[in-house]
Design a protein around this motif. Structure first.
Motif, PDB file in Angstrom:
ATOM      1  N   TYR A 109       0.744   4.337  -2.539  1.00 52.89           N
ATOM      2  CA  TYR A 109       0.507   5.666  -1.984  1.00 52.89           C
ATOM      3  C   TYR A 109       1.564   6.657  -2.473  1.00 52.89           C
ATOM      4  O   TYR A 109       1.230   7.773  -2.883  1.00 52.89           O
ATOM      5  CB  TYR A 109       0.498   5.602  -0.457  1.00 52.89           C
ATOM      6  N   GLU A 110       2.827   6.248  -2.451  1.00 48.80           N
ATOM      7  CA  GLU A 110       3.909   7.140  -2.870  1.00 48.80           C
ATOM      8  C   GLU A 110       3.776   7.520  -4.346  1.00 48.80           C
ATOM      9  O   GLU A 110       3.970   8.682  -4.709  1.00 48.80           O
ATOM     10  CB  GLU A 110       5.262   6.490  -2.601  1.00 48.80           C
ATOM     11  N   HIS A 156       0.981   7.506  -6.069  1.00 56.84           N
ATOM     12  CA  HIS A 156      -0.223   8.340  -6.186  1.00 56.84           C
ATOM     13  C   HIS A 156       0.087   9.776  -5.774  1.00 56.84           C
ATOM     14  O   HIS A 156      -0.298  10.731  -6.472  1.00 56.84           O
ATOM     15  CB  HIS A 156      -1.356   7.752  -5.340  1.00 56.84           C
ATOM     16  N   GLU A 157       0.786   9.934  -4.670  1.00 51.05           N
ATOM     17  CA  GLU A 157       1.144  11.276  -4.204  1.00 51.05           C
ATOM     18  C   GLU A 157       2.058  11.976  -5.210  1.00 51.05           C
ATOM     19  O   GLU A 157       1.929  13.180  -5.431  1.00 51.05           O
ATOM     20  CB  GLU A 157       1.805  11.204  -2.823  1.00 51.05           C
ATOM     21  N   GLU A 198       0.826  -1.209   0.000  1.00 52.65           N
ATOM     22  CA  GLU A 198       0.000   0.000   0.000  1.00 52.65           C
ATOM     23  C   GLU A 198       0.861   1.260   0.000  1.00 52.65           C
ATOM     24  O   GLU A 198       0.497   2.258  -0.634  1.00 52.65           O
ATOM     25  CB  GLU A 198      -0.943  -0.015   1.193  1.00 52.65           C
ATOM     26  N   ALA A 199       2.001   1.214   0.694  1.00 50.31           N
ATOM     27  CA  ALA A 199       2.890   2.379   0.750  1.00 50.31           C
ATOM     28  C   ALA A 199       3.470   2.702  -0.618  1.00 50.31           C
ATOM     29  O   ALA A 199       3.583   3.877  -0.992  1.00 50.31           O
ATOM     30  CB  ALA A 199       4.007   2.142   1.764  1.00 50.31           C
TER      31      ALA A 199
END
Length: 146
Positions: free
Chosen positions: A127-128, A130-131, A123-124
């Motif tokens: 997330y990275e 996506h950010e 997930e990280a």
């Protein structure tokens, strides 16, 4: 090659009657591996709660991985992705970056699936990326750097 269902359910078949007669014995077996309890033409899985949770977690993350892969594929076709698509943020990346993203996500998925890392790590990575996409698409950041 065995299907996932065949791998999970390569177990002993135990009748509901046997479960009623020897519940302790059946539970001892279920501590080691899944058990199928049969009643008439029905079959029920008996397995440790942690194993069921792990399977459900893996299934959910596999769906995320598949949807991401499908979105990346569609970006490379004439169909593309509509702006309201949940993965429309992928449009921020060029083909080389998408390849790098896919490689990182695939490796994180594999490590989590085999137990080398947690699903939090998978997930990280998502997330990275996506950010990063949000930062690339941000007009405020573009103006600030200009």
């Amino acid at each position: 090659m065995l299907s996932m269902g065949q791998k999970i359910y390569r177990d002993e078949l135990i009748s509901a009657t046997e479960l009623n007669r020897q519940p302790g014995h059946v539970l001892d077996i279920a501590l080691q591996r899944p058990v199928t309890i049969t009643r008439n033409d029905q079959a029920f899985a008996l397995l440790r709660r942690e194993d069921a949770a792990r399977m459900a977690d893996a299934s959910g993350h596999a769906e995320v991985f598949f949807n991401l892969a499908q979105a990346i594929y569609h970006l490379g076709t004439k169909k593309g992705l509509q702006d309201q698509h949940p993965y429309s943020w992928l449009k921020a990346f060029d083909p080389d970056e998408l390849e790098q993203l896919f490689t990182e996500v695939q490796e994180a998925f594999h490590r989590a699936h085999v137990g080398e890392d947690s699903w939090d790590e998978f997930e990280a990575v998502l997330y990275e990326w996506h950010e990063s996409a949000l930062a690339i698409m941000s007009t405020e950041l573009a103006e600030a750097f200009a």
